[in-house]
Design a protein around this motif. Structure first.
Motif, PDB file in Angstrom:
ATOM      1  N   GLY A 388       0.794  -1.227   0.000  1.00  0.00           N
ATOM      2  CA  GLY A 388       0.000   0.000   0.000  1.00  0.00           C
ATOM      3  C   GLY A 388       0.824   1.272   0.000  1.00  0.00           C
ATOM      4  N   PRO A 389       1.693   1.490   0.999  1.00  0.00           N
ATOM      5  CA  PRO A 389       2.502   2.715   1.015  1.00  0.00           C
ATOM      6  C   PRO A 389       3.416   2.833  -0.196  1.00  0.00           C
ATOM      7  CG  PRO A 389       2.532   1.642   3.162  1.00  0.00           C
ATOM      8  CD  PRO A 389       1.884   0.683   2.214  1.00  0.00           C
ATOM      9  N   PHE A 390       3.997   1.698  -0.627  1.00  0.00           N
ATOM     10  CA  PHE A 390       4.926   1.734  -1.755  1.00  0.00           C
ATOM     11  C   PHE A 390       4.216   2.087  -3.056  1.00  0.00           C
ATOM     12  CE2 PHE A 390       7.293  -0.418  -5.184  1.00  0.00           C
ATOM     13  CZ  PHE A 390       8.514   0.228  -5.048  1.00  0.00           C
ATOM     14  N   VAL A 391       3.057   1.471  -3.288  1.00  0.00           N
ATOM     15  CA  VAL A 391       2.297   1.739  -4.512  1.00  0.00           C
ATOM     16  C   VAL A 391       1.895   3.206  -4.582  1.00  0.00           C
ATOM     17  CG1 VAL A 391       0.100   1.288  -5.679  1.00  0.00           C
ATOM     18  CG2 VAL A 391       1.472  -0.614  -4.837  1.00  0.00           C
ATOM     19  N   VAL A 392       1.443   3.765  -3.473  1.00  0.00           N
ATOM     20  CA  VAL A 392       1.082   5.182  -3.459  1.00  0.00           C
ATOM     21  C   VAL A 392       2.299   6.035  -3.764  1.00  0.00           C
ATOM     22  CG1 VAL A 392       0.337   7.084  -1.971  1.00  0.00           C
ATOM     23  CG2 VAL A 392      -0.896   4.925  -1.925  1.00  0.00           C
ATOM     24  N   GLY A 393       3.462   5.665  -3.208  1.00  0.00           N
ATOM     25  CA  GLY A 393       4.672   6.428  -3.489  1.00  0.00           C
ATOM     26  C   GLY A 393       5.049   6.399  -4.957  1.00  0.00           C
ATOM     27  N   VAL A 394       4.950   5.230  -5.589  1.00  0.00           N
ATOM     28  CA  VAL A 394       5.277   5.111  -7.011  1.00  0.00           C
ATOM     29  C   VAL A 394       4.330   5.958  -7.855  1.00  0.00           C
ATOM     30  CG1 VAL A 394       5.326   3.514  -8.960  1.00  0.00           C
ATOM     31  CG2 VAL A 394       6.323   2.829  -6.769  1.00  0.00           C
ATOM     32  N   ILE A 395       3.032   5.867  -7.571  1.00  0.00           N
ATOM     33  CA  ILE A 395       2.056   6.654  -8.338  1.00  0.00           C
ATOM     34  C   ILE A 395       2.252   8.142  -8.079  1.00  0.00           C
ATOM     35  CG2 ILE A 395      -0.405   7.103  -8.703  1.00  0.00           C
ATOM     36  CD1 ILE A 395      -0.949   4.216  -7.875  1.00  0.00           C
ATOM     37  N   ALA A 396       2.566   8.498  -6.823  1.00  0.00           N
ATOM     38  CA  ALA A 396       2.737   9.912  -6.472  1.00  0.00           C
ATOM     39  C   ALA A 396       3.893  10.550  -7.220  1.00  0.00           C
ATOM     40  CB  ALA A 396       2.942  10.056  -4.967  1.00  0.00           C
ATOM     41  N   ASP A 397       4.957   9.797  -7.484  1.00  0.00           N
ATOM     42  CA  ASP A 397       6.086  10.338  -8.235  1.00  0.00           C
ATOM     43  C   ASP A 397       5.697  10.667  -9.671  1.00  0.00           C
ATOM     44  OD1 ASP A 397       8.017  10.451  -6.268  1.00  0.00           O
ATOM     45  OD2 ASP A 397       8.718   8.405  -6.617  1.00  0.00           O
ATOM     46  N   ARG A 398       4.592  10.089 -10.149  1.00  0.00           N
ATOM     47  CA  ARG A 398       4.167  10.307 -11.533  1.00  0.00           C
ATOM     48  C   ARG A 398       2.921  11.182 -11.635  1.00  0.00           C
ATOM     49  NH1 ARG A 398       6.859   5.951 -10.671  1.00  0.00           N
ATOM     50  NH2 ARG A 398       8.118   4.929 -12.255  1.00  0.00           N
ATOM     51  N   ALA A 399       2.009  11.038 -10.685  1.00  0.00           N
ATOM     52  CA  ALA A 399       0.739  11.766 -10.782  1.00  0.00           C
ATOM     53  C   ALA A 399       0.484  12.684  -9.601  1.00  0.00           C
ATOM     54  CB  ALA A 399      -0.413  10.759 -10.918  1.00  0.00           C
ATOM     55  N   GLY A 400       1.447  12.788  -8.678  1.00  0.00           N
ATOM     56  CA  GLY A 400       1.241  13.599  -7.484  1.00  0.00           C
ATOM     57  C   GLY A 400       0.564  12.793  -6.400  1.00  0.00           C
ATOM     58  N   LEU A 401       0.761  13.209  -5.147  1.00  0.00           N
ATOM     59  CA  LEU A 401       0.195  12.467  -4.027  1.00  0.00           C
ATOM     60  C   LEU A 401      -1.328  12.465  -4.057  1.00  0.00           C
ATOM     61  CD1 LEU A 401       0.599  10.874  -1.446  1.00  0.00           C
ATOM     62  CD2 LEU A 401       0.862  13.015  -0.194  1.00  0.00           C
ATOM     63  N   LEU A 402      -1.922  13.591  -4.447  1.00  0.00           N
ATOM     64  CA  LEU A 402      -3.388  13.628  -4.536  1.00  0.00           C
ATOM     65  C   LEU A 402      -3.892  12.637  -5.571  1.00  0.00           C
ATOM     66  CD1 LEU A 402      -6.131  14.828  -3.835  1.00  0.00           C
ATOM     67  CD2 LEU A 402      -5.692  16.649  -5.505  1.00  0.00           C
ATOM     68  N   GLY A 403      -3.235  12.585  -6.723  1.00  0.00           N
ATOM     69  CA  GLY A 403      -3.638  11.632  -7.754  1.00  0.00           C
ATOM     70  C   GLY A 403      -3.549  10.200  -7.269  1.00  0.00           C
ATOM     71  N   ALA A 404      -2.502   9.884  -6.499  1.00  0.00           N
ATOM     72  CA  ALA A 404      -2.354   8.522  -5.975  1.00  0.00           C
ATOM     73  C   ALA A 404      -3.471   8.190  -4.994  1.00  0.00           C
ATOM     74  CB  ALA A 404      -0.994   8.380  -5.298  1.00  0.00           C
ATOM     75  N   LEU A 405      -3.815   9.149  -4.120  1.00  0.00           N
ATOM     76  CA  LEU A 405      -4.862   8.900  -3.139  1.00  0.00           C
ATOM     77  C   LEU A 405      -6.256   8.876  -3.760  1.00  0.00           C
ATOM     78  CD1 LEU A 405      -3.514  11.024  -0.136  1.00  0.00           C
ATOM     79  CD2 LEU A 405      -3.400   8.548  -0.472  1.00  0.00           C
TER      80      LEU A 405
END
Length: 444
Positions: A388-405
């Motif tokens: 969970g935390p890792f996947v959000v971090g990977v997505i956040a590097d590409r789409a921003g933390l809001l996009g990941a959440l």
């Protein structure tokens, strides 16, 4: 002593010889609960200092997510073998060693000077914490009468959420006033003090005497008859509904783990909160998750008191409610309405823990419940809390933390599908497993 189970009733019944001590039982609970708080305080304090580490070491969100996820990865990987080892080597010695390791490793986090050093220290935190949940609850339940075990289990499990609250809130406060290193040091000192108290007050002979006074068998005796490898694996994995309980619970906890890890950073980035305020505010959301876990469990027992099948429907309802509330929340602009909906979603994010645990207990024989819950813990960590935390971090590097959440709550839909499928097979699996459970019960 372990080889003479026939003497247990007479010992338990002897006048004045073996009377259960309520005071000692509650001392065991208090110290074990305290170590559980230390467990999660050491695990979650990292989240409160994410913004500081990101700036000081120029870390990416992927690296931050890895620091959070490696603990859950170790817990998921090692909980099963270490739980079995603890049963054979001695639970008290194992718990003291575990708590000492995660406390010293947390102190190592305070001394780390790079991402690599922090990663190794966090990995050691995960190794220490790997089997504490399953072994700790086994110790607690072994010294109380059976009629108290349900309520004690709920209280013990909820301690994880309360420890997370304390870890983030105290970590945020300590880091704001003394620097992020003291946030880790404070958690380590708390853990080491409790380790000393536990070592002095709790002993295996005292636990054995309490079990005998209650007329209970010892761990070694309760394992006999149902722990050869093939029957054990069959009992843990052959029923389709129990597989759905494992996977559904894990997918729902993926959402919970991601939110617990990233809420301090989200509040810092999108609300401009200082580290201490972000930690305290995020802790309030985690507290809502812990309270919701208890409330949802009680509501499930009340609704399903005459129809156990309804527990699966309640799990479906909790997953759908969580998904809907969080999806709406993270598509709203920053503000009071968004925070209110996030809080409402957190009330349901851990709600499936009770129904999933009940399904696992009902679908396995009591003699292997510790192993069954270790398996559930493994699934929860490997499929949920670790990625969970890792996947959000990977997505956040590409789409921003809001996009990941905005994306992560969709995992609740997959959890919903698992609970729907599991509910369809549940009654049939119970009937199919009844003969096997009876055979196991007849071979104590």
């Amino acid at each position: 002593m372990l080889g003479q189970p026939s003497t247990l009733p007479s010992i338990a019944a002897g006048a004045g010889k073996a009377v259960p001590s309520r005071a000692y039982a509650w001392l065991v609970f208090a110290l074990s609960f305290g170590l559980l708080l230390s467990d999660y305080m050491s695990r979650q304090v990292l989240n409160a200092v994410f913004p500081l580490l990101k700036v000081e070491w120029s870390l990416s969100d992927t690296e931050l997510g890895a620091l959070g996820g490696v603990v859950a990865l170790m817990v998921g990987t090692l909980t099963f073998p270490l739980s079995i080892l603890a049963d054979r080597w001695g639970r008290v010695r194992s718990l003291v060693l575990m708590a000492g390791l995660w406390s010293l490793a947390t102190l190592g986090c305070a001394l780390a000077n790079s991402f690599g050093e922090m990663f190794i220290a966090r990995l050691c935190v995960g190794i220490g914490e790997a089997a504490y949940g399953s072994v700790g609850i086994a110790v607690v339940l072994s010294v109380f009468p059976r009629h108290l075990r349900s309520s004690l289990s709920s209280a013990f499990i909820a301690g994880g959420a309360f420890g997370s609250v304390l870890g983030m809130a105290l970590g945020g406060t300590l880091s704001a006033h003394f620097g992020w290193r003291w946030a880790f040091a404070g958690m380590a000192i708390f853990g080491l003090v409790l380790v000393g108290l536990y070592r002095l007050a709790i002993t295996e002979p005292r636990l054995q005497a309490q079990r005998r006074a209650l007329g209970e068998t010892t761990p070694a005796e309760s394992r006999q008859g149902c722990l050869s490898l093939r029957p054990l694996l069959s009992a843990l994995f052959s029923a389709r509904s129990i597989l759905c309980a494992y996977v559904g619970s894990a997918l729902q906890l993926l959402v919970m783990g991601a939110l617990i890890t990233w809420m301090p950073s989200y509040l810092s980035r999108y609300y401009g909160m200082a580290t201490d305020r972000a930690g305290v505010t995020a802790a309030a959301f985690v507290l809502a998750g812990g309270a919701g876990m208890i409330l949802c469990g009680a509501l499930t027992d009340w609704v399903a008191r005459h129809a156990p099948q309804r527990k699966w429907r309640m799990a479906v309802a909790y997953s759908l409610a969580c998904c809907a509330l969080l999806l709406i929340a993270f598509h709203l602009p920053a503000g009071t309405a968004q925070l209110a909906l996030i809080g409402a979603g957190m009330l349901f994010v851990g709600g499936t823990a009770g129904p999933a645990s009940a399904a696992v207990a009902n679908l396995t024989h009591p003699s292997i419940h510790a192993t069954a819950f270790a398996t559930l813990t493994l699934a929860n960590n490997l499929l949920g809390l670790a990625p969970g935390p890792f996947v959000v971090g990977v997505i956040a590097d590409r789409a921003g933390l809001l996009g990941a959440l905005q994306i992560v709550p969709l995992a609740s839909l997959l959890a919903t599908a698992c609970f729907i499928v599991g509910g369809r097979y549940y009654t049939g699996d119970l009937r199919r497993l009844e003969s096997g459970r009876a055979a196991c019960a007849g071979n104590p």
